[in-house]
Design an enzyme around this catalytic site. Structure first.
Site, PDB file in Angstrom:
ATOM      1  N   TYR A  88       6.144   8.404  -1.768  1.00 41.55           N
ATOM      2  CA  TYR A  88       4.638   8.269  -2.156  1.00 41.55           C
ATOM      3  C   TYR A  88       4.155   9.953  -1.682  1.00 41.55           C
ATOM      4  CZ  TYR A  88      -0.706   7.753  -2.022  1.00 41.55           C
ATOM      5  OH  TYR A  88      -1.649   8.092  -2.799  1.00 41.55           O
TER       6      TYR A  88
ATOM      7  N   SER B 224      -3.809   3.254   5.186  1.00 38.85           N
ATOM      8  CA  SER B 224      -4.542   2.315   3.518  1.00 38.85           C
ATOM      9  C   SER B 224      -4.551   0.785   3.452  1.00 38.85           C
ATOM     10  CB  SER B 224      -3.365   2.528   2.218  1.00 38.85           C
ATOM     11  OG  SER B 224      -3.849   2.434   0.981  1.00 38.85           O
TER      12      SER B 224
ATOM     13  N   THR C  79       2.907   1.279  -5.229  1.00 35.38           N
ATOM     14  CA  THR C  79       3.482  -0.005  -5.936  1.00 35.38           C
ATOM     15  C   THR C  79       2.619  -0.194  -7.163  1.00 35.38           C
ATOM     16  OG1 THR C  79       3.252  -1.127  -4.208  1.00 35.38           O
ATOM     17  CG2 THR C  79       4.086  -2.164  -6.170  1.00 35.38           C
ATOM     18  N   THR C  80       1.414  -0.003  -7.267  1.00 33.30           N
ATOM     19  CA  THR C  80       0.164  -0.076  -8.586  1.00 33.30           C
ATOM     20  C   THR C  80       0.707   0.985  -9.707  1.00 33.30           C
ATOM     21  OG1 THR C  80      -1.492  -1.198  -7.069  1.00 33.30           O
ATOM     22  CG2 THR C  80      -1.550  -0.821  -9.378  1.00 33.30           C
ATOM     23  N   TRP C  81       0.588   2.645  -8.291  1.00 35.54           N
ATOM     24  CA  TRP C  81       1.133   3.666  -9.351  1.00 35.54           C
ATOM     25  C   TRP C  81       2.379   3.576 -10.137  1.00 35.54           C
ATOM     26  CZ3 TRP C  81       1.450   8.808  -5.936  1.00 35.54           C
ATOM     27  CH2 TRP C  81       1.329  10.028  -6.732  1.00 35.54           C
TER      28      TRP C  81
ATOM     29  N   THR D 281       7.472  -6.352  -5.777  1.00 33.50           N
ATOM     30  CA  THR D 281       7.604  -7.923  -4.865  1.00 33.50           C
ATOM     31  C   THR D 281       7.002  -6.636  -3.260  1.00 33.50           C
ATOM     32  OG1 THR D 281       8.943  -9.355  -3.901  1.00 33.50           O
ATOM     33  CG2 THR D 281       9.691  -6.672  -4.082  1.00 33.50           C
ATOM     34  N   HIS D 282       6.959  -7.279  -2.080  1.00 33.80           N
ATOM     35  CA  HIS D 282       6.430  -6.954  -1.125  1.00 33.80           C
ATOM     36  C   HIS D 282       8.029  -7.271  -0.428  1.00 33.80           C
ATOM     37  CE1 HIS D 282       3.014  -4.539  -2.256  1.00 33.80           C
ATOM     38  NE2 HIS D 282       2.300  -4.945  -1.916  1.00 33.80           N
TER      39      HIS D 282
ATOM     40  N   LYS E 120       0.386  -1.237  -0.081  1.00 33.04           N
ATOM     41  CA  LYS E 120       0.269  -0.437  -0.225  1.00 33.04           C
ATOM     42  C   LYS E 120       0.645   1.406  -0.751  1.00 33.04           C
ATOM     43  CE  LYS E 120      -3.318  -0.986  -0.329  1.00 33.04           C
ATOM     44  NZ  LYS E 120      -4.173  -1.688  -1.716  1.00 33.04           N
TER      45      LYS E 120
HETATM   46  S1  PPS Z   1      -0.975  -2.695  -3.192  1.00 33.41           S
HETATM   47  O1  PPS Z   1      -2.210  -3.878  -3.054  1.00 33.41           O
HETATM   48  O2  PPS Z   1       0.386  -3.240  -2.215  1.00 33.41           O
HETATM   49  O3  PPS Z   1       0.022  -2.851  -4.847  1.00 33.41           O
HETATM   50  O4  PPS Z   1      -0.799  -1.144  -3.123  1.00 33.41           O
HETATM   51  P1  PPS Z   1      -0.648   0.353  -3.473  1.00 33.41           P
HETATM   52  O5  PPS Z   1      -0.843  -0.159  -5.184  1.00 33.41           O
HETATM   53  O6  PPS Z   1       0.982   0.126  -3.180  1.00 33.41           O
HETATM   54  O7  PPS Z   1      -0.996   1.554  -2.371  1.00 33.41           O
HETATM   55  C1  PPS Z   1      -2.433   1.642  -3.463  1.00 33.41           C
HETATM   56  C2  PPS Z   1      -2.474   3.538  -2.530  1.00 33.41           C
HETATM   57  O8  PPS Z   1      -1.843   3.508  -3.804  1.00 33.41           O
HETATM   58  C3  PPS Z   1      -2.678   4.825  -3.294  1.00 33.41           C
HETATM   59  N1  PPS Z   1      -2.888   5.210  -5.183  1.00 33.41           N
HETATM   60  C4  PPS Z   1      -2.796   6.320  -5.703  1.00 33.41           C
HETATM   61  N2  PPS Z   1      -2.422   7.593  -5.047  1.00 33.41           N
HETATM   62  C5  PPS Z   1      -1.857   8.067  -5.952  1.00 33.41           C
HETATM   63  N3  PPS Z   1      -2.404   8.595  -6.860  1.00 33.41           N
HETATM   64  C6  PPS Z   1      -2.592   7.678  -7.685  1.00 33.41           C
HETATM   65  N4  PPS Z   1      -2.532   7.454  -8.696  1.00 33.41           N
HETATM   66  C7  PPS Z   1      -2.721   6.067  -7.528  1.00 33.41           C
HETATM   67  N5  PPS Z   1      -2.301   3.982  -7.805  1.00 33.41           N
HETATM   68  C8  PPS Z   1      -2.692   3.934  -6.491  1.00 33.41           C
HETATM   69  C9  PPS Z   1      -4.145   4.067  -3.919  1.00 33.41           C
HETATM   70  O9  PPS Z   1      -5.556   4.674  -3.628  1.00 33.41           O
HETATM   71  C10 PPS Z   1      -4.184   3.373  -2.494  1.00 33.41           C
HETATM   72  O10 PPS Z   1      -4.034   4.252  -1.508  1.00 33.41           O
HETATM   73  P2  PPS Z   1      -4.781   4.531  -0.844  1.00 33.41           P
HETATM   74  O11 PPS Z   1      -4.298   5.434   0.556  1.00 33.41           O
HETATM   75  O12 PPS Z   1      -5.796   2.971   0.798  1.00 33.41           O
HETATM   76  O13 PPS Z   1      -5.785   4.998  -1.339  1.00 33.41           O
END
Ligand code: PPS
Length: 306
Positions: free
Chosen positions: A204, A149, A61-63, A118-119, A58
């Protein structure tokens, strides 16, 4: 099996999907399917051209996966919609009941260069990444927002242990009892190795504050050089709003038996400072005092507000 989509494979796995217990691997609590397959994960040999994106869960990563995919594909939105995030950029250690493909299954079918998520904490990352001098990006997020999160994620991810009440969850986080272990050790582990291993260590909060600056930082690290207008497009395509609406980036590919997005969306808020809406003043005080102790040996410039 290879003909099944991710979503179909999850539906087929049916009753074997449950909130999986955690089993420690070298002291780190990991989902039982990961722990039971640990030897094959540890033996994974990356190609020198592979890129690792490492995070505590959280942290963004996805971003980062989306930014990197767009950078590698010259900002081409259509190409980056070729498949959902976990198919484009497999999750190294993830293992689930069959027929859901594991991260290793997906990686075996891809040609390098691959972008691998990876985590795992630094000490559990297969050593081949460092022996082969793979590039690695680490993204860290301030502990309080990361915890908030993770709490919402554990409510909606029905394969993670039951989060229980918020108050107790804070203590599990502080004690390193959540999946993938201690946030404190995780962020420290990569911080201490970042120079020796040439790891790009990102925050982040910096990405939120100035996404363009951080996208350019990633671009330089990847030894790419893209025109300004492409960078502008990548920043736009990876905004929270656009990723939330993008079915290839918002995890709508993972159906309700695993991710129940009616409980909490994967793209939930995407903000810095949301912790202020969750911690009581007393909880914040207890957390901060413990934080001082756990982080006293190191100075990592985290920001809880921007
Ligand atoms: S995971 O499951 O570990 O892969 O999740 P991860 O992607 O690391 O984290 C998810 C959180 O990142 C937020 N997120 C973003 N924030 C800002 N901009 C963008 N583009 C973006 N994409 C993902 C997502 O909303 C989760 O945070 P929270 O605080 O829960 O909203």
């Amino acid at each position: 099996m290879s003909e099944l989509t991710y979503s179909e494979a999850i539906q087929k796995a049916g009753n074997s999907i449950t909130r999986f217990p955690l089993i420690p691997v070298r002291g780190i609590p990991l989902m039982n399917h990961i722990a039971n397959n640990w030897d094959s994960i540890w033996d994974f040999r990356p190609d020198p051209s592979d890129l690792l994106i490492a995070t505590y869960p959280k942290a963004g990563t996805t971003w980062t996966q989306e930014i990197v995919d767009l950078l590698f594909h010259n900002g081409d939105a259509e190409v980056c919609k070729r498949a959902p995030t976990p198919m484009r950029s497999p999750f190294l250690e993830i293992c689930s009941p069959p027929p859901i493909p594991s991260g290793l299954d997906l990686l075996k079918k891809m040609d390098p260069p691959r972008v691998i998520k990876t985590h795992l904490p630094f000490q559990l990352v297969p050593t081949g990444f460092w022996e082969n001098k793979c590039k690695a990006i680490y993204v860290a997020r301030n502990a309080k927002d990361n915890l908030v999160s993770y709490y919402h994620f554990d409510c909606m991810n029905l394969t993670q242990p039951e989060p229980g009440p918020w108050e107790g969850y804070i203590h599990k986080f502080m004690k390193g009892e959540l999946s993938w272990g201690s946030w404190y050790d995780h962020v420290k582990g990569y911080w201490m190795e970042r120079e020796k291993r040439n790891i790009l260590y990102l925050f982040y909060e910096d990405m939120k504050e100035n996404p363009r600056r951080e996208v350019e930082r990633i671009m330089r690290y990847l030894e790419l050089s893209l025109p300004d207008e492409v960078i502008t497009r990548i920043v736009e395509l990876t905004s929270f709003k656009n990723m939330k609406e993008n079915p290839m980036a918002n995890y709508s590919c993972i159906p309700a038996p695993v991710f129940d997005q009616t409980i909490s969306p994967f793209m939930r808020k995407g903000e810095v400072g949301d912790w202020t809406n969750h911690f009581t003043p007393e909880q914040s005080k207890v957390f901060d005092e413990d934080y001082e102790k756990q982080m006293k040996d190191i100075n990592i410039p985290f920001r809880t507000l921007i």
